[in-house]
Write a protein that holds these residues in place. Sequence first.
Motif, mmCIF file in Angstrom:
data_model
loop_
_atom_site.group_PDB
_atom_site.id
_atom_site.type_symbol
_atom_site.label_atom_id
_atom_site.label_comp_id
_atom_site.label_asym_id
_atom_site.label_seq_id
_atom_site.Cartn_x
_atom_site.Cartn_y
_atom_site.Cartn_z
ATOM 1 N N MET A 1 48.945 32.826 26.614
ATOM 2 C CA MET A 1 47.761 33.622 26.383
ATOM 3 C C MET A 1 47.551 34.613 27.517
ATOM 4 O O MET A 1 47.883 34.337 28.659
ATOM 5 N N SER A 2 47.015 35.751 27.182
ATOM 6 C CA SER A 2 46.789 36.795 28.186
ATOM 7 C C SER A 2 45.614 36.433 29.082
ATOM 8 O O SER A 2 44.705 35.723 28.691
ATOM 9 N N ASP A 3 45.673 36.959 30.262
ATOM 10 C CA ASP A 3 44.573 36.770 31.202
ATOM 11 C C ASP A 3 43.424 37.705 30.794
ATOM 12 O O ASP A 3 43.634 38.855 30.444
ATOM 13 N N TRP A 4 42.174 37.192 30.835
ATOM 14 C CA TRP A 4 41.010 37.978 30.389
ATOM 15 C C TRP A 4 40.783 39.216 31.248
ATOM 16 O O TRP A 4 40.250 40.205 30.782
ATOM 17 N N THR A 5 41.183 39.184 32.496
ATOM 18 C CA THR A 5 40.971 40.351 33.354
ATOM 19 C C THR A 5 41.901 41.501 32.999
ATOM 20 O O THR A 5 41.578 42.651 33.272
ATOM 21 N N LEU A 7 42.599 42.362 29.983
ATOM 22 C CA LEU A 7 42.089 42.970 28.744
ATOM 23 C C LEU A 7 40.842 43.794 29.071
ATOM 24 O O LEU A 7 39.718 43.445 28.714
ATOM 25 N N TRP A 8 41.026 44.913 29.739
ATOM 26 C CA TRP A 8 39.898 45.726 30.197
ATOM 27 C C TRP A 8 39.107 46.322 29.046
ATOM 28 O O TRP A 8 37.911 46.517 29.120
ATOM 29 N N TYR A 9 39.768 46.605 27.921
ATOM 30 C CA TYR A 9 39.076 47.217 26.791
ATOM 31 C C TYR A 9 38.088 46.245 26.140
ATOM 32 O O TYR A 9 37.078 46.657 25.599
ATOM 33 N N VAL A 10 38.397 44.942 26.210
ATOM 34 C CA VAL A 10 37.458 43.957 25.671
ATOM 35 C C VAL A 10 36.184 43.954 26.510
ATOM 36 O O VAL A 10 35.070 43.925 25.971
ATOM 37 N N TRP A 11 36.339 43.995 27.821
ATOM 38 C CA TRP A 11 35.167 44.040 28.702
ATOM 39 C C TRP A 11 34.379 45.327 28.502
ATOM 40 O O TRP A 11 33.148 45.329 28.548
ATOM 41 N N LEU A 12 35.073 46.415 28.248
ATOM 42 C CA LEU A 12 34.399 47.690 28.018
ATOM 43 C C LEU A 12 33.576 47.644 26.731
ATOM 44 O O LEU A 12 32.430 48.092 26.691
ATOM 45 N N ILE A 13 34.138 47.087 25.684
ATOM 46 C CA ILE A 13 33.416 46.959 24.407
ATOM 47 C C ILE A 13 32.208 46.038 24.576
ATOM 48 O O ILE A 13 31.106 46.341 24.090
ATOM 49 N N LEU A 14 32.399 44.901 25.257
ATOM 50 C CA LEU A 14 31.274 43.990 25.485
ATOM 51 C C LEU A 14 30.176 44.653 26.310
ATOM 52 O O LEU A 14 28.980 44.463 26.035
ATOM 53 N N LEU A 15 30.546 45.437 27.298
ATOM 54 C CA LEU A 15 29.562 46.143 28.108
ATOM 55 C C LEU A 15 28.795 47.169 27.275
ATOM 56 O O LEU A 15 27.571 47.284 27.395
ATOM 57 N N MET A 16 29.496 47.888 26.408
ATOM 58 C CA MET A 16 28.828 48.878 25.555
ATOM 59 C C MET A 16 27.871 48.217 24.577
ATOM 60 O O MET A 16 26.758 48.701 24.363
#
Length: 67
Positions: A1-5, A7-16
Amino acid sequence: MSDWTSLWYVWLILLMVFLLLLCGVSASCIKLCCRKKRPPVESFPRHPCDLPVMGIDSDSTAHSTVT
């Protein structure tokens, strides 16, 4: 599994999404506070009006001509 850090686009979407929710809640609170502070405004101003009343008896000529 990928590291959550990575996946910057996931954090960007969650922030938006979080910022949109925060703006919506803030706008609702401001709207509610402004509505409470304003005095209630009547939709139609009350003006005194005269209402003519004419009494008609059953024996009057005006009543017999109407009927």
